[in-house]
Design an enzyme around this catalytic site. Structure first.
Site, mmCIF file in Angstrom:
data_model
loop_
_atom_site.group_PDB
_atom_site.id
_atom_site.type_symbol
_atom_site.label_atom_id
_atom_site.label_comp_id
_atom_site.label_asym_id
_atom_site.label_seq_id
_atom_site.Cartn_x
_atom_site.Cartn_y
_atom_site.Cartn_z
ATOM 1 N N ALA A 1 41.715 3.869 -42.407
ATOM 2 C CA ALA A 1 41.387 3.891 -40.986
ATOM 3 C C ALA A 1 41.918 5.197 -40.394
ATOM 4 O O ALA A 1 42.805 5.846 -40.955
ATOM 5 C CB ALA A 1 42.004 2.689 -40.284
ATOM 6 N N GLY B 1 41.511 1.023 -45.301
ATOM 7 C CA GLY B 1 40.179 0.581 -44.898
ATOM 8 C C GLY B 1 39.102 0.923 -45.902
ATOM 9 O O GLY B 1 38.062 0.264 -45.953
ATOM 10 N N GLU C 1 39.253 -1.773 -48.373
ATOM 11 C CA GLU C 1 38.783 -2.993 -47.702
ATOM 12 C C GLU C 1 37.264 -3.003 -47.536
ATOM 13 O O GLU C 1 36.626 -4.036 -47.737
ATOM 14 C CB GLU C 1 39.491 -3.122 -46.353
ATOM 15 C CG GLU C 1 40.957 -3.490 -46.520
ATOM 16 C CD GLU C 1 41.772 -3.319 -45.244
ATOM 17 O OE1 GLU C 1 42.530 -4.237 -44.908
ATOM 18 O OE2 GLU C 1 41.657 -2.251 -44.591
ATOM 19 N N GLU D 1 49.238 0.301 -45.955
ATOM 20 C CA GLU D 1 49.512 0.080 -44.537
ATOM 21 C C GLU D 1 50.980 -0.161 -44.214
ATOM 22 O O GLU D 1 51.460 0.260 -43.150
ATOM 23 C CB GLU D 1 48.670 -1.093 -44.020
ATOM 24 C CG GLU D 1 47.190 -0.795 -43.872
ATOM 25 C CD GLU D 1 46.384 -0.991 -45.149
ATOM 26 O OE1 GLU D 1 45.150 -0.894 -45.080
ATOM 27 O OE2 GLU D 1 47.001 -1.260 -46.207
#
Length: 263
Positions: free
Chosen positions: A69, A114, A117, A137
């Site tokens: 992200a 991300g 993911e 993260e």
């Protein structure tokens, strides 16, 4: 399907295959809110597109699939804004996960946070030899918020998922393949060609049957075995109403190639 112009995506459709490329090379294709919204928009269009049977998702360049992200967007975000971004990602990823088409992640380079993911919401993950997977993260004081704590244990088991998330260890393509996070590992220069060849193989099968099988797997994994078996039986019966069932079985008995057309 007519393809719109996007700020952060490239899209091309040819012979029933859509290739969606996340195109933010300066940030290693990191996912910001605008990119997530654009991915959601194109996913909504693709799931209605009868001329698209397989969707390949990849990142621009050779270094990164999606490097996570966008931290520059999140650094000053409030709790409410952080939650909103996670919900936007969840809504977007769910569209790719449940669209009737088969989705293939062509993972070139870094699939971090991300990136890991979004690859997990695809049906199949093909990794280039230079691919690197991680959920980093907790290094940043947060936790995976785009599905990592939910999809990773479902794919590789709870113990391995906890280890990767708690340690933030980065694993290479071969280790991802060994633990079931990647379906195949191929040379980087062959990545897209391999994914397209797999797409064509899938497209040669009964498309509606593939879609029903995807629905049975996705829904059945989130329920108990008895309920899953009932769902499977219902979808099995539904398939008996199709042209492809009649054609496929007749062709088998006549020892000829089936002309499969349903979608």
């Amino acid at each position: 399907m007519e393809v719109k112009n996007y700020n952060n995506l490239l899209a091309e459709i040819e012979d029933g295959i859509a290739v969606i490329t996340i195109n933010r090379p300066k940030s290693l294709n990191a996912l910001n809110s605008e990119t997530l919204a654009e991915l959601g928009d194109i996913a909504a269009a693709l799931e209605k597109a009868k001329d698209v049977k397989v969707v390949i998702l990849t990142g621009s360049g050779q270094k990164s699939f999606v490097a996570g992200a966008d931290i520059s967007e999140m650094v000053n975000a409030t709790p409410i804004e952080g939650r909103a971004m996670a919900l936007l990602a969840a809504e977007t990823f769910k569209k790719f996960e449940n669209m009737p088409q088969v989705t293939i992640a062509a993972v070139n380079g870094y699939a971090l946070g991300g990136g890991c993911e979004i690859s997990m919401c695809c049906d199949i993950r093909i990794a280039a030899e230079n691919a690197k997977f991680a959920q980093p993260e907790v290094n940043l004081g947060i936790l995976p918020g785009f599905g990592g704590t939910q999809r990773l244990p479902r794919l590789i088991g709870k113990g391995r998922a906890k280890e990767l998330i708690f340690t933030t260890d980065q694993i290479d393509a071969q280790e991802a393949y060994r633990i079931g996070l990647a379906n195949k590992v191929v040379p980087q220069e062959e990545l897209l060609d391999y994914c397209k060849a797999m797409a064509k193989k899938i497209m040669s099968k009964a498309s509606f049957g593939v879609t029903l099988a995807k629905q049975a797997i996705n829904t059945g994994m989130d329920t108990d075995l008895e309920s899953g078996l009932k769902l499977e039986a219902n979808l099995f019966g539904l398939a008996f109403s199709t042209h492809d069932k009649a054609e496929g079985m007749q062709a088998f008995l006549e020892k000829r190639k089936a002309e499969l057309t349903d979608f």
